[in-house]
Design a protein around this motif. Structure first.
Motif, PDB file in Angstrom:
ATOM      1  N   LEU A 101      19.083  52.334 -18.613  1.00 45.17           N
ATOM      2  CA  LEU A 101      19.991  51.291 -18.131  1.00 45.17           C
ATOM      3  C   LEU A 101      20.178  50.196 -19.175  1.00 45.17           C
ATOM      4  O   LEU A 101      21.305  49.873 -19.563  1.00 45.17           O
ATOM      5  CB  LEU A 101      19.463  50.678 -16.822  1.00 45.17           C
ATOM      6  CG  LEU A 101      20.249  49.476 -16.291  1.00 45.17           C
ATOM      7  CD1 LEU A 101      21.665  49.871 -15.911  1.00 45.17           C
ATOM      8  CD2 LEU A 101      19.527  48.842 -15.119  1.00 45.17           C
ATOM      9  N   TYR A 102      19.092  49.644 -19.658  1.00 49.71           N
ATOM     10  CA  TYR A 102      19.190  48.575 -20.653  1.00 49.71           C
ATOM     11  C   TYR A 102      19.816  49.089 -21.954  1.00 49.71           C
ATOM     12  O   TYR A 102      20.689  48.435 -22.531  1.00 49.71           O
ATOM     13  CB  TYR A 102      17.802  47.978 -20.924  1.00 49.71           C
ATOM     14  CG  TYR A 102      17.824  46.966 -22.038  1.00 49.71           C
ATOM     15  CD1 TYR A 102      18.428  45.728 -21.877  1.00 49.71           C
ATOM     16  CD2 TYR A 102      17.260  47.258 -23.285  1.00 49.71           C
ATOM     17  CE1 TYR A 102      18.474  44.800 -22.905  1.00 49.71           C
ATOM     18  CE2 TYR A 102      17.304  46.342 -24.322  1.00 49.71           C
ATOM     19  CZ  TYR A 102      17.913  45.114 -24.126  1.00 49.71           C
ATOM     20  OH  TYR A 102      17.962  44.204 -25.151  1.00 49.71           O
ATOM     21  N   LEU A 103      19.402  50.255 -22.397  1.00 53.49           N
ATOM     22  CA  LEU A 103      19.932  50.809 -23.639  1.00 53.49           C
ATOM     23  C   LEU A 103      21.437  51.065 -23.548  1.00 53.49           C
ATOM     24  O   LEU A 103      22.169  50.859 -24.515  1.00 53.49           O
ATOM     25  CB  LEU A 103      19.166  52.069 -24.018  1.00 53.49           C
ATOM     26  CG  LEU A 103      17.671  51.858 -24.318  1.00 53.49           C
ATOM     27  CD1 LEU A 103      16.961  53.194 -24.513  1.00 53.49           C
ATOM     28  CD2 LEU A 103      17.475  50.937 -25.514  1.00 53.49           C
ATOM     29  N   LYS A 104      21.910  51.491 -22.362  1.00 55.89           N
ATOM     30  CA  LYS A 104      23.348  51.684 -22.163  1.00 55.89           C
ATOM     31  C   LYS A 104      24.083  50.348 -22.208  1.00 55.89           C
ATOM     32  O   LYS A 104      25.193  50.255 -22.720  1.00 55.89           O
ATOM     33  CB  LYS A 104      23.624  52.369 -20.821  1.00 55.89           C
ATOM     34  CG  LYS A 104      23.314  53.846 -20.803  1.00 55.89           C
ATOM     35  CD  LYS A 104      24.214  54.595 -21.730  1.00 55.89           C
ATOM     36  CE  LYS A 104      24.946  55.704 -21.064  1.00 55.89           C
ATOM     37  NZ  LYS A 104      25.842  56.410 -22.008  1.00 55.89           N
ATOM     38  N   LEU A 105      23.466  49.306 -21.657  1.00 53.59           N
ATOM     39  CA  LEU A 105      24.110  47.987 -21.636  1.00 53.59           C
ATOM     40  C   LEU A 105      24.287  47.417 -23.038  1.00 53.59           C
ATOM     41  O   LEU A 105      25.262  46.714 -23.302  1.00 53.59           O
ATOM     42  CB  LEU A 105      23.318  47.008 -20.768  1.00 53.59           C
ATOM     43  CG  LEU A 105      23.247  47.330 -19.272  1.00 53.59           C
ATOM     44  CD1 LEU A 105      22.399  46.289 -18.557  1.00 53.59           C
ATOM     45  CD2 LEU A 105      24.629  47.425 -18.646  1.00 53.59           C
ATOM     46  N   ILE A 106      23.332  47.716 -23.929  1.00 55.35           N
ATOM     47  CA  ILE A 106      23.429  47.171 -25.289  1.00 55.35           C
ATOM     48  C   ILE A 106      24.104  48.132 -26.265  1.00 55.35           C
ATOM     49  O   ILE A 106      24.317  47.784 -27.424  1.00 55.35           O
ATOM     50  CB  ILE A 106      22.045  46.732 -25.830  1.00 55.35           C
ATOM     51  CG1 ILE A 106      21.097  47.923 -25.976  1.00 55.35           C
ATOM     52  CG2 ILE A 106      21.448  45.640 -24.953  1.00 55.35           C
ATOM     53  CD1 ILE A 106      19.799  47.601 -26.724  1.00 55.35           C
ATOM     54  N   SER A 122      34.546  46.837 -20.843  1.00 50.47           N
ATOM     55  CA  SER A 122      34.272  45.408 -20.746  1.00 50.47           C
ATOM     56  C   SER A 122      32.763  45.194 -20.612  1.00 50.47           C
ATOM     57  O   SER A 122      32.233  45.156 -19.505  1.00 50.47           O
ATOM     58  CB  SER A 122      34.995  44.819 -19.535  1.00 50.47           C
ATOM     59  OG  SER A 122      34.710  43.452 -19.413  1.00 50.47           O
ATOM     60  N   PRO A 123      32.066  45.083 -21.743  1.00 49.74           N
ATOM     61  CA  PRO A 123      30.606  44.929 -21.692  1.00 49.74           C
ATOM     62  C   PRO A 123      30.190  43.693 -20.899  1.00 49.74           C
ATOM     63  O   PRO A 123      30.952  42.745 -20.746  1.00 49.74           O
ATOM     64  CB  PRO A 123      30.206  44.776 -23.157  1.00 49.74           C
ATOM     65  CG  PRO A 123      31.365  45.255 -23.949  1.00 49.74           C
ATOM     66  CD  PRO A 123      32.578  45.044 -23.098  1.00 49.74           C
TER      67      PRO A 123
END
Length: 143
Positions: A101-106, A122-123
């Motif tokens: 989850l976090y890795l996808k967000l960044i 749209s990050p």
């Protein structure tokens, strides 16, 4: 007599001071100040990030995509659940750098890089990403 004015006006002065103090106390807000909501709780992340940015955009609605991120389902679909695609946990409590989850967000290269960044198009803001990171770092509690 040196204290005659006190005798003459003492009760009136005392009464006036008492009334003034009572009025001042009435105007003071005795309610405890409300603390700002903690953006790093799962309920805040669900309400402010997952529902509006992942579920309502149609990518992870109930029963959709690789998993539902709808309220009531998201926590159990994320925490301590391995991603079949990436071979690591979707959320590894205490370890955001090993959480899909976090890795996808960044937009980390280990999970598709910038092209695979979520949400697509749209990050999230840096503040929202930090809230997710902090929640995972705290052990990803269901709060």
């Amino acid at each position: 007599m040196p204290f005659q004015p006190l005798r003459r006006y003492g009760w009136r002065a005392l009464a006036a001071c008492s009334v003034a103090l009572a009025l001042a106390a009435c105007q003071h807000d005795l309610a405890a100040p409300t603390a700002p909501s903690d953006p790093t709780t799962f309920s805040s992340i669900q309400a402010n990030i997952l529902t509006p940015r992942c579920v309502n955009q149609g990518c992870h609605p109930g029963g959709g995509a690789p998993m539902s991120l709808a309220a009531g389902a998201a926590y159990n679909n994320l925490v301590n659940v391995n991603s079949a695609t990436y071979g690591k946990p979707r959320v590894a409590p205490g370890n955001p750098n090993n959480s899909v989850l976090y890795l996808k967000l960044i937009g980390d290269n280990s999970v598709g890089g910038v092209a695979g960044r979520m949400p697509p198009g749209s990050p999230l803001s840096a503040t929202d990403i930090q809230a997710v990171r902090d929640w995972i770092t705290k052990g990803a509690p269901n709060n």
